[in-house]
Design a protein around this motif. Sequence first.
Motif, short mmCIF file in Angstrom:
data_model
loop_
_atom_site.label_atom_id
_atom_site.label_comp_id
_atom_site.label_asym_id
_atom_site.label_seq_id
_atom_site.Cartn_x
_atom_site.Cartn_y
_atom_site.Cartn_z
N ARG A 278 4.51 7.02 -2.43
CA ARG A 278 3.38 7.18 -1.50
C ARG A 278 2.04 6.98 -2.22
N MET A 279 1.95 7.46 -3.45
CA MET A 279 0.73 7.26 -4.22
C MET A 279 0.48 5.78 -4.46
N GLU A 280 1.54 5.04 -4.73
CA GLU A 280 1.39 3.59 -4.93
C GLU A 280 0.98 2.91 -3.63
N GLY A 281 1.57 3.32 -2.53
CA GLY A 281 1.19 2.74 -1.23
C GLY A 281 -0.28 2.98 -0.92
N ALA A 282 -0.76 4.20 -1.19
CA ALA A 282 -2.17 4.51 -0.95
C ALA A 282 -3.07 3.70 -1.86
N ARG A 283 -2.67 3.56 -3.13
CA ARG A 283 -3.48 2.81 -4.10
C ARG A 283 -3.60 1.34 -3.69
N LEU A 284 -2.49 0.76 -3.26
CA LEU A 284 -2.49 -0.65 -2.87
C LEU A 284 -3.25 -0.88 -1.57
N ALA A 285 -3.16 0.09 -0.65
CA ALA A 285 -3.88 -0.03 0.62
C ALA A 285 -5.35 0.35 0.48
#
Length: 369
Positions: A278-285
Amino acid sequence: MADHFTASPTAPAPQPAKRNARSVLTRRLADIVCLPSSTVTPQERWMVADVLDEMLRTANPELRGRVAARLAEQAEAPAGLLRRLALDNFEIAKPILERSQALTDFDMMEIARAGDVSHRTALARREQVSETVTAALVAAADPHVLTILLRNSGARIAPQTMDRLINLASEDYNLALLLIRRAELRPAQAFALFWDVGHDQRKMILSRFAVGRTILQDAAQDVFPLVANPEDQDALVQRTLFYIDRRQRNREANDSSSYGGLEGVAERAVNGHDEALRMEGARLANIQLSLFERILGDLGGEPLGVLAKATGLSRRHLGYLSLAAGFAAGSVAAERSEYVFDTLSVDKAQTVLRYWDWSFRGREGANAD
């Protein structure tokens, strides 16, 4: 033999209304107070009002009600006397609360604070309710009063009061429904309210407030190169340009992601998502982790459609996110996410997502303070 007649009973003669010195004097004083300004000077009216005010303190309710009804029609009614009667028992105060044009905003603010629900309800029903009076009524947070107030097209709501109402609406669904229809509602407030309403209301918010940012992008076109200068690193300007920018994703992060970009995150999330994913998803978005998690956890499905469209994901990858959020293919929530994805442009979806991100960043900043 003499006839005997029985006299028929007769009704007693009506008795004159009981008169006493107090009631007569009170009526006389009320007559003077209600005289037109061409007949009595302001100083005389105030003097008589002071005496009448003292008399009414111990007058019976019927007499106080009569005086209140008369004063309700007087544009020049003495302020102190009017305010006292407006705070009397509701049946006495009612005509003043509903009709008196002599009540000032200050008077009504005091009545809203010191009166009961009936007093506040009457104020909320007035043909015109100023921003200051509305603020006083909202401060009491009576659900019934707020409902009457928000249905009143003559009530004006200041931005700060609307913020207070948005907070109250997070725990009152019916209040949220009324707020959506108010002309004073601003985009940031509407998108904060988005999380607390149903599908039809979310559609209304998106239709009304999800707008493109072309006018901002054209105005700031020559500003973007300036922020590349190390000597011109203005945090506020950078934050503003992030809102205006056509790009939503963090391109550098996307290119270096071990998950293969946001698409890879969506594909892997189908089989479960831990905090690292989820942290990666937020960072990419390019959004706050708390917002990314709120979108995945929302039961309606519409926020997923906004996220996917704003970040340039395909409809197929939207399907992966829906499965990751627990929405079966063909479910109501999945269909709603697809509806938003299909009906919003990329630019409008980015507007919504960035408003949300601003809100979450501000909330977390306030909590940190």
